[in-house]
Each structure stands twice: as structure tokens, then as C-alpha cells.
Motif scaffolding. Structure first.
Motif, PDB file in Angstrom:
ATOM      1  N   MET A 305       0.765  -1.106  -0.039  1.00 38.64           N
ATOM      2  CA  MET A 305       0.095   0.044   0.091  1.00 38.64           C
ATOM      3  C   MET A 305       0.813   1.342   0.022  1.00 38.64           C
ATOM      4  O   MET A 305       0.230   2.418   0.222  1.00 38.64           O
ATOM      5  N   ASP A 306       2.097   1.099   0.047  1.00 33.93           N
ATOM      6  CA  ASP A 306       3.238   2.200   0.097  1.00 33.93           C
ATOM      7  C   ASP A 306       2.943   3.139  -1.039  1.00 33.93           C
ATOM      8  O   ASP A 306       2.983   2.703  -2.176  1.00 33.93           O
ATOM      9  N   LYS A 307       2.742   4.427  -0.931  1.00 37.44           N
ATOM     10  CA  LYS A 307       3.131   5.346  -1.948  1.00 37.44           C
ATOM     11  C   LYS A 307       4.199   5.053  -3.107  1.00 37.44           C
ATOM     12  O   LYS A 307       3.948   5.420  -4.163  1.00 37.44           O
ATOM     13  N   LYS A 309       5.190   2.600  -4.196  1.00 33.61           N
ATOM     14  CA  LYS A 309       4.923   1.412  -5.235  1.00 33.61           C
ATOM     15  C   LYS A 309       4.417   2.236  -6.470  1.00 33.61           C
ATOM     16  O   LYS A 309       3.593   2.941  -6.488  1.00 33.61           O
TER      17      LYS A 309
ATOM     18  N   ARG B  86       0.528   6.423  -7.516  1.00 32.22           N
ATOM     19  CA  ARG B  86       1.069   7.574  -8.221  1.00 32.22           C
ATOM     20  C   ARG B  86       0.858   7.712  -9.697  1.00 32.22           C
ATOM     21  O   ARG B  86       0.959   9.043 -10.088  1.00 32.22           O
ATOM     22  N   MET B 110      -2.129  10.894  -2.400  1.00 32.73           N
ATOM     23  CA  MET B 110      -0.812  10.420  -2.538  1.00 32.73           C
ATOM     24  C   MET B 110       0.239  11.754  -2.764  1.00 32.73           C
ATOM     25  O   MET B 110       0.982  11.635  -3.681  1.00 32.73           O
TER      26      MET B 110
END
Lengths: 342, 342
Positions: A305-307, A309, B86, B110
Motif C-alpha cells: 500500500m506504500d505510495k 509503489k 501515483r 498520494m
């Protein structure tokens, strides 16, 4: 090295003036108190109440758990009650959470009003206050919502540090060690010769250390304000770190120290990085956690879920050697494999 | 006048390509459907379902009442569920409310992702889609929270207009008449010769009218993207209009028509503006409301919450003559006096 009093960094949107080694009472020389609303948290407010007596002040509950939309809603409601308009100046006085909330509100209230920061922790002095990134958490997703908004100024008064807990000193050093690892071998060597108590006791050395770290971070941000390239390096230790922070009761700086340790394990395997023990030793010297047990499956699902990625790939920051970081795309299956063998 | 197919307006942040007179099915030539998430509302979705079948789609409840933080929260949750990152492209397909929600989410998810608009109402074709302003309401305060975010493109397919209600045609003409009043006397004269049915029946004339209005608005925005000066003129009719819209069950365009009428009453008193009857007649010709009874005290207290206010002054837009508007600072006591004598 002489400690400067003021330095201006020309970011694209707004130039940011950084005032080093000042006293809070002098702020009135650069802002109009009547047009200012202060945002701080209950801890800072309790320890420094007299500093705020001339200001309209919004006091937040303290801690990462309150870095949420509900807090934003409440701040906006209070701003409306203060009759804040487009000429109102928001002043964030606090650590990373307060500055994130203040920066984000300043970027969306009436489509954006001016903002300045007074960082009150070592971590926010050397890191969180600089560069204009802000964010709030959304469930377990850290900083999922936010914006880029440069403050007009960052104003340093290190008398705020006297009320810091030991753990907050440790957290500041996690980001300082991060800076040394990715960009400044000399700083790394300097840190090896000292410890937290040394910097607490020697004000001049502490001021110099702060300024060194402000310069490292601001110069990286200047090259890449919107984190399209080189700024990603500042996320060293933050990919695994953020996941651990969201999953366990660990502070940001402590989670970053753990994240650095495991990033170095991966770098050893992938890039033949040979200095992991030296970094681990320095983290321990500054009282930071390193190896820790955590649920690898949960951490991997949070990293997904990390930005950072994009599709099935994450941009991991790894060290080639102390002082030199690279941005390494790693696929999730590969990352899973690495983490499971650790 | 020949209707162009594409025109690029070089806004500071992002240049916006406007594609005139296109077909929705051709959108796939400029975006990657797999990386796109569509945001639309239940009305547009119900009437044009087949257009969306290849897209990940978020369907909002329709109407100004849903232009709130709760809707933003729900969109963000759905984006997380779609694994949006993103590189995800947000496509707003709808009227002003849908485009406001889409633009605001794109500016904060984001810390900002790319966005494009397909305006489906006359009002959003000639006004709301252009210029990058977005906002959500906060209690009774209209667009209290929002940002400036230019779309990468605005894509016109006027086949969406076939499902419009009569009242939505009227609303579009409120903003078209506004443009004529503040900036284009020739357009005003042209409008005097026709009515809604004329433009509904004559596609070529409608396309030309849309393009004329896009050009008026985009050229004003180009001069002053962040509404520090000349862009304020586009708020003609919107100060009283917004207050009426928030207080009563009146649509945006209808409220603006009422706002224009009362702004002209003030202009007559303050600037000896002599053409108020001609403007009122044109509004009526396009089936718009003009004089209306409203609670003046409530409207004044709502105007005091307007973003256009600064301290005790509001920047009111008034006509000197048809085609020429000025920005007139009026103090609240003076405004109160004027409104009460009407």
C-alpha cells in the motif's frame, strides 16, 4: 563551521527562509500576530504556555494517532470560528505531526493560505520541517493524503528541546544517521565520535549539527521538489520503517532505524554492501533499535500500500556504501523472498 | 468562426489541452484505460452506462449536497481498493460537483496525481471545467476547502447534453451571460438574438458558443491563475449568489442569476451603472430567476464567511457597463446598508 542566522532556499513555489538559533519571542518581527493562528499540540502547549499568550491558538491532541482527517476537520472548524480568511497566516509549532497537519490545512483552507513552521523536536528541526511534504494517515496507509506546500519560513528556537523526552532525541538521530548514510560520510564519521549526551551538553555543536542536516535535506529537495527522482533517497529506511510504524506501537524514528537495518541486509545481498555492521553499531550508539521481530506477511502487505509503489514494483533505497545511496526498483515477489530469508 | 478541435492553454503548473467536439469513445487515444479510474455521478452513469464499461468507475451520489468531506473520504477509500498509485490517472466525467470532487481528490491523493475532465453539462463545459479551481463545502461555507489543480486535458463530447434537464441548460446560460457581462459585449448582443431552444437545435452555433466561452474564461485564468487580481471578475454574481445557494433550495446557476441582478442594483447606486434592465431582460430570456425575496440578515452573515472577504472588506464585482467589470472593495456595513434598501 560558523552557525548562520538565516539562509534562504529558493523552492519553485515559495522561497523558504530558515532562521537558525533564534528566540520565539522575536517571531513578532517577521509575522503579524493579529493575523496569525498558531497550531500546536497539548504537550508543547503545556510546557510553553507563556509563549503563546498573545496568539490565537489551536491545540491538538498529541501523537501520530491524531494525524487523521478528523483532526483536519476540527482545525478547519476552529479556523472558521476564528474568522480566518485568505490573509490569515498559519504557524505550526511542534513536531512532525503538528507540522504535517498545519502544512496540509494551509494547502487546502480557502484553497491555500500562507504557513510558517517552528519545529520543536530534533527530528522536525533536521527533517520534517524541511521540504514541504505533508500528509495524514488513512487507516493503515501512512501519509496517503497530503500535498506539497513549502512554508514561508522555518524558525528555530532550540529552547523547545529542553522539554523533549529521551526517546525524541533518539528519533531525531535516526534521521540524522539516515542523512549521513545516504549523503555524507564525513557526518557519519563525526557521529561515530559522539553520542546523544554530548550533543545535549554542547549547544554550539548541536546547532552546527542541525544546520549541517538542514543543508543536506534542503539541497536534495531543491534538486527534486516533487520527489520524481533524487528526493526518493530521503526515504531510506522508510519503506519497511513506515510499515512497522503502522503495524506496531513504535515511534517514527525508531521504526526508521529498524527500516535502515533491514534495508542494509537487502543491500548486502543485492549490492554487496559491506558496511552493515558499522551502521548498526552507530544506530545502537544513539540508543536506537535495529533488529526486531515482526510479522513479515503483514509488513509485506502494508508495503504493497506504500505510495512509493508503482504497479508491482517498489522503489527501494539501498546503500552502495556509507554516503552513497541508490534507488533500486524491486518487484514484490523478490522483496518477499528477501524478507523471508532474513 | 470555425470550431477548433484542440487548443492548449499554458497554465503555470500544467498545460491544459482542450479537445472540442469529440466522441467519448476516442478518449482511449489519449489515456491508458487500465491506469485510469473514472469518477462520475449516478445520473450520468445511469444515462451513459455503456460508455464506462471498460473503466474502473467510482459512482457518486448526485448533487451539491454531496460536495463534502464525507464524499472525499469515500472516494479515497475506493481508490485504495482499486490499488490506485501515483501513476493512476483520475478522469472526472460529470458536471461541476463531480469535477470539483475529482480535482480535489487528484490534488491530495498520494500528494497529487494526474487528472482530466469530461464536462457533461453546459455549465461545466463553459465554466467549471476550466481554470483548476476546486472545492468542497463545509457546513454552510461554500468551497471552504479545496485547491488549485489544472487538469491535463478537458475533453468535450456534447452528446452528454442530450440527457440534460431544462434547468441545467438554464444554469449554463447563467455563466455564459456572466461572461458576456464582464468581458464581451458582442457576445451579449449575440445572446440577445437567440434563446435556449435555438442553441439546442443548432449544433454548430452551440459548439461555437461553447468555444467562445472557453476562450473568455481560459484567457482570464491565464492572466491570474491563483485569483490574486483579474480572475476575481469571474466571481461576478457569485457573492450574493453563493450565499443564496447555501441558504435556499436554489441551483448554482439560478443563484448566480439572482446574484447578478442584485450586483447590478448595487452597481447602479455605486457606479451609476445604467444597463441593469437590459441584463435582467436577457436573464429572463434564458429562463433564469432575477429578483427574489430572501432573508437579508442571513445572506449578509453568510457573505461574511465568503472566501472573498478579507478582514472587514469584501471584493465585490460590479459592472461599469456591459462588457466591463471592476473589482470594488465594499465594507460590510456599507454592503448591509445597500442590501437593506433594495
Amino acid at each position: 563551521m560558523i552557525v548562520m542566522l538565516k539562509q534562504t532556499f529558493k523552492f519553485k513555489s515559495v522561497p523558504t527562509d530558515i532562521y537558525f538559533n533564534q528566540s520565539f519571542s522575536q517571531l513578532k518581527k517577521i509575522i503579524d500576530i493579529k493575523q496569525t493562528v498558531v497550531i500546536t499540540d497539548e504537550n508543547v502547549f503545556a510546557s510553553h504556555q507563556q509563549k503563546f499568550k498573545h496568539y490565537n491558538t489551536i491545540v491538538l491532541k498529541a501523537g501520530e494517532a491524531y494525524k487523521t482527517q478528523a483532526t483536519i476537520d476540527s482545525v478547519i472548524e476552529q479556523l472558521i470560528n476564528f474568522n480566518a480568511d485568505r490573509k490569515t497566516f498559519l504557524l505550526g509549532v511542534g513536531g512532525g505531526v503538528v507540522l504535517d497537519i498545519t502544512g496540509f490545512v494551509a494547502s487546502i483552507y480557502m484553497r491555500g493560505i500562507a504557513v510558517g513552521f517552528v519545529p520543536t523536536t530534533l527530528l522536525s528541526l533536521v527533517d520534517a520541517s524541511i521540504g514541504g511534504k505533508n500528509g495524514i494517515n488513512f487507516g493503515h496507509a501512512k501519509n496517503m493524503v497530503g500535498s506539497f506546500k513549502q512554508p514561508q519560513f522555518i524558525f528555530h528556537d532550540i529552547s523547545f528541546l529542553t522539554s523533549l523526552h529521551r526517546t525524541e532525541w533518539q528519533q531525531g538521530f535516526a534521521e540524522i544517521i539516515k542523512h549521513a548514510c545516504i549523503a555524507d560520510e564525513k557526518l557519519f564519521n563525526q557521529l561515530q565520535q559522539h553520542n546523544i549526551d554530548y550533543y545535549k551538553k554542547n549547544k554550539k555543536e548541536l546547532l552546527q549539527l542541525i544546520q549541517q542536516n538542514v543543508t543536506i535535506k534542503a539541497n536534495i529537495v531543491l534538486k527534486d521538489e516533487h520527489e520524481k527522482s533524487v528526493r526518493k533517497k530521503l526515504n531510506f529506511g522508510h519503506t519497511i520503517g513506515h510499515a512497522i510504524e503502522m503495524q506496531y506501537e513504535v515511534t517514527h524514528g525508531h521504526a526508521v532505524a529498524i527500516g535502515i537495518t533491514y534495508a542494509n541486509e537487502i543491500a548486502e545481498k543485492l549490492l554487496e554492501f559491506k558496511q552493515k555492521e558499522i551502521v548498526t553499531k552507530l544506530l545502537e550508539q544513539y540508543e536506537l533499535p535495529t533488529y526486531s521481530s515482526f510479522n513479515k506477511n503483514k509488513i509485506i502487505s502494508l508495503i504493497k500500500m506504500d505510495k512509493k509503489k508503482e504497479q508491482q514494483i517498489i522503489h527501494f533505497i539501498l546503500l552502495q556504501k556509507i554516503g552513497k545511496a541508490i534507488i533500486q526498483p524491486i518487484s514484490f515477489p523478490t522483496l518477499e523472498q528477501y524478507l523471508k530469508t532474513l
